[in-house]
Design a protein around this motif. Structure first.
Motif, PDB file in Angstrom:
ATOM      1  N   HIS A 158      35.679 153.202 -15.711  1.00  0.00           N
ATOM      2  CA  HIS A 158      34.758 153.760 -14.732  1.00  0.00           C
ATOM      3  C   HIS A 158      33.953 152.619 -14.111  1.00  0.00           C
ATOM      4  O   HIS A 158      33.574 151.666 -14.801  1.00  0.00           O
ATOM      5  CB  HIS A 158      33.800 154.748 -15.406  1.00  0.00           C
ATOM      6  N   TYR A 159      33.703 152.729 -12.827  1.00  0.00           N
ATOM      7  CA  TYR A 159      32.951 151.705 -12.119  1.00  0.00           C
ATOM      8  C   TYR A 159      31.845 152.339 -11.271  1.00  0.00           C
ATOM      9  O   TYR A 159      31.970 153.487 -10.824  1.00  0.00           O
ATOM     10  CB  TYR A 159      33.857 150.901 -11.186  1.00  0.00           C
ATOM     11  N   ILE A 160      30.806 151.583 -11.067  1.00  0.00           N
ATOM     12  CA  ILE A 160      29.811 151.897 -10.040  1.00  0.00           C
ATOM     13  C   ILE A 160      29.982 150.801  -8.998  1.00  0.00           C
ATOM     14  O   ILE A 160      29.611 149.644  -9.235  1.00  0.00           O
ATOM     15  CB  ILE A 160      28.374 151.891 -10.608  1.00  0.00           C
ATOM     16  N   ILE A 161      30.596 151.132  -7.873  1.00  0.00           N
ATOM     17  CA  ILE A 161      30.973 150.100  -6.910  1.00  0.00           C
ATOM     18  C   ILE A 161      29.953 149.996  -5.777  1.00  0.00           C
ATOM     19  O   ILE A 161      29.379 150.991  -5.335  1.00  0.00           O
ATOM     20  CB  ILE A 161      32.378 150.341  -6.336  1.00  0.00           C
ATOM     21  N   LEU A 162      29.747 148.763  -5.337  1.00  0.00           N
ATOM     22  CA  LEU A 162      28.892 148.501  -4.184  1.00  0.00           C
ATOM     23  C   LEU A 162      29.746 148.606  -2.928  1.00  0.00           C
ATOM     24  O   LEU A 162      30.795 147.962  -2.819  1.00  0.00           O
ATOM     25  CB  LEU A 162      28.271 147.108  -4.279  1.00  0.00           C
ATOM     26  N   ALA A 163      29.309 149.421  -1.994  1.00  0.00           N
ATOM     27  CA  ALA A 163      30.014 149.591  -0.726  1.00  0.00           C
ATOM     28  C   ALA A 163      28.999 149.587   0.405  1.00  0.00           C
ATOM     29  O   ALA A 163      27.787 149.518   0.183  1.00  0.00           O
ATOM     30  CB  ALA A 163      30.814 150.898  -0.734  1.00  0.00           C
ATOM     31  N   ASP A 164      29.507 149.660   1.617  1.00  0.00           N
ATOM     32  CA  ASP A 164      28.681 149.687   2.820  1.00  0.00           C
ATOM     33  C   ASP A 164      28.959 151.005   3.537  1.00  0.00           C
ATOM     34  O   ASP A 164      30.119 151.328   3.796  1.00  0.00           O
ATOM     35  CB  ASP A 164      29.053 148.494   3.707  1.00  0.00           C
ATOM     36  N   ARG A 165      27.920 151.770   3.827  1.00  0.00           N
ATOM     37  CA  ARG A 165      28.169 153.095   4.423  1.00  0.00           C
ATOM     38  C   ARG A 165      28.787 152.988   5.811  1.00  0.00           C
ATOM     39  O   ARG A 165      29.310 153.974   6.333  1.00  0.00           O
ATOM     40  CB  ARG A 165      26.877 153.892   4.491  1.00  0.00           C
ATOM     41  N   ARG A 166      28.750 151.781   6.405  1.00  0.00           N
ATOM     42  CA  ARG A 166      29.392 151.600   7.707  1.00  0.00           C
ATOM     43  C   ARG A 166      30.868 151.266   7.567  1.00  0.00           C
ATOM     44  O   ARG A 166      31.582 151.153   8.557  1.00  0.00           O
ATOM     45  CB  ARG A 166      28.704 150.463   8.467  1.00  0.00           C
ATOM     46  N   SER A 167      31.329 151.117   6.314  1.00  0.00           N
ATOM     47  CA  SER A 167      32.734 150.821   6.074  1.00  0.00           C
ATOM     48  C   SER A 167      33.598 151.902   6.717  1.00  0.00           C
ATOM     49  O   SER A 167      33.289 153.090   6.636  1.00  0.00           O
ATOM     50  CB  SER A 167      32.995 150.787   4.564  1.00  0.00           C
ATOM     51  N   PRO A 168      34.690 151.516   7.361  1.00  0.00           N
ATOM     52  CA  PRO A 168      35.547 152.528   8.010  1.00  0.00           C
ATOM     53  C   PRO A 168      36.087 153.566   7.044  1.00  0.00           C
ATOM     54  O   PRO A 168      36.407 154.680   7.432  1.00  0.00           O
ATOM     55  CB  PRO A 168      36.682 151.687   8.618  1.00  0.00           C
TER      56      PRO A 168
END
Length: 218
Positions: free
Chosen positions: A189-199
């Motif tokens: 299981h991961y808690i991943i860092l993402a960008d809400r502007r990611s396509p």
């Protein structure tokens, strides 16, 4: 030189060669990653542990860190392996790559002489930096790890999202989002860092919801 002296000399030479090989292997072998979290990392993880236990699919960085010491302009996460450059200078070099416009602030940092597995760097609005270092493991009951989002675009234009266990990513704090993910590859299981502007999160614009934030991450 007698026969015994020749044998002794050859024996000493072989011992010296073996010792040299052993020393080389020890110096070239992977170094152990740091197993301890500094205070900032412990505090940073507390909010993610609460997020994981709450069973949510995603949470914005500003919603869990706003108004704290981690309230920032930009957030960067680097997850390293045992071949990363060790020591304070190794971390400093990595921070320079992540935040090239914060070189002066990076030089002023006091960093531990260690080989942390994870480095979190938060660039403050006034140009200062807050750094957290330690393990990638969050220590939750289900064994969450810090992770990164990877977005691949297929030839037909479709987006495919996956969890990346190594590498680095930066995102504007206002757009940074943490997403609960599970990897079928290593069963973690991961808690991943993402960008809400990611396509992959915003393929057609609109408002992020569970349907957008959690399509088949593996």
């Amino acid at each position: 030189m007698t026969k015994q002296q020749v044998i002794d000399t050859i024996g000493w030479i072989l011992c010296a060669v073996l010792l040299s090989i052993l020393l080389y292997m020890c110096s070239a072998s992977p170094r152990p990653l740091s197993v301890s979290d500094d205070k900032n990392m412990k505090d940073f993880k507390n909010a993610l542990v609460s997020f994981s236990r709450g069973g949510q699919r995603f949470v914005f960085a500003k919603d869990i860190y706003g108004g704290t010491v981690f309230d920032a302009k930009k957030i960067c996460l680097s997850i390293r392996d045992e071949y990363a450059e060790a020591g304070a200078e190794g971390q400093r070099a990595e921070l320079r790559r992540l935040l090239p416009d914060s070189l002066l602030a990076i030089e002023k940092l006091t960093l531990r002489e260690a080989l942390p597995q994870a480095i979190i760097a938060l660039q403050k609005a006034d140009g200062g930096l807050v750094i957290a270092t330690g393990r990638a493991s969050l220590g939750t009951d289900r064994g969450d790890y810090l992770g990164l989002e990877r977005v691949n675009v297929a030839g037909n234009g479709n987006f495919h999202r996956s969890t990346k266990a190594r590498g680095a990513r930066c995102a504007d704090f206002e757009d940074a989002v943490f997403i609960a993910s599970y990897s079928d590859i290593n069963k973690r299981h991961y808690i991943i860092l993402a960008d809400r502007r990611s396509p992959s999160l915003w393929p057609y614009g609109g408002v992020m919801d569970d349907g957008i934030a959690t399509p088949q991450i593996n």
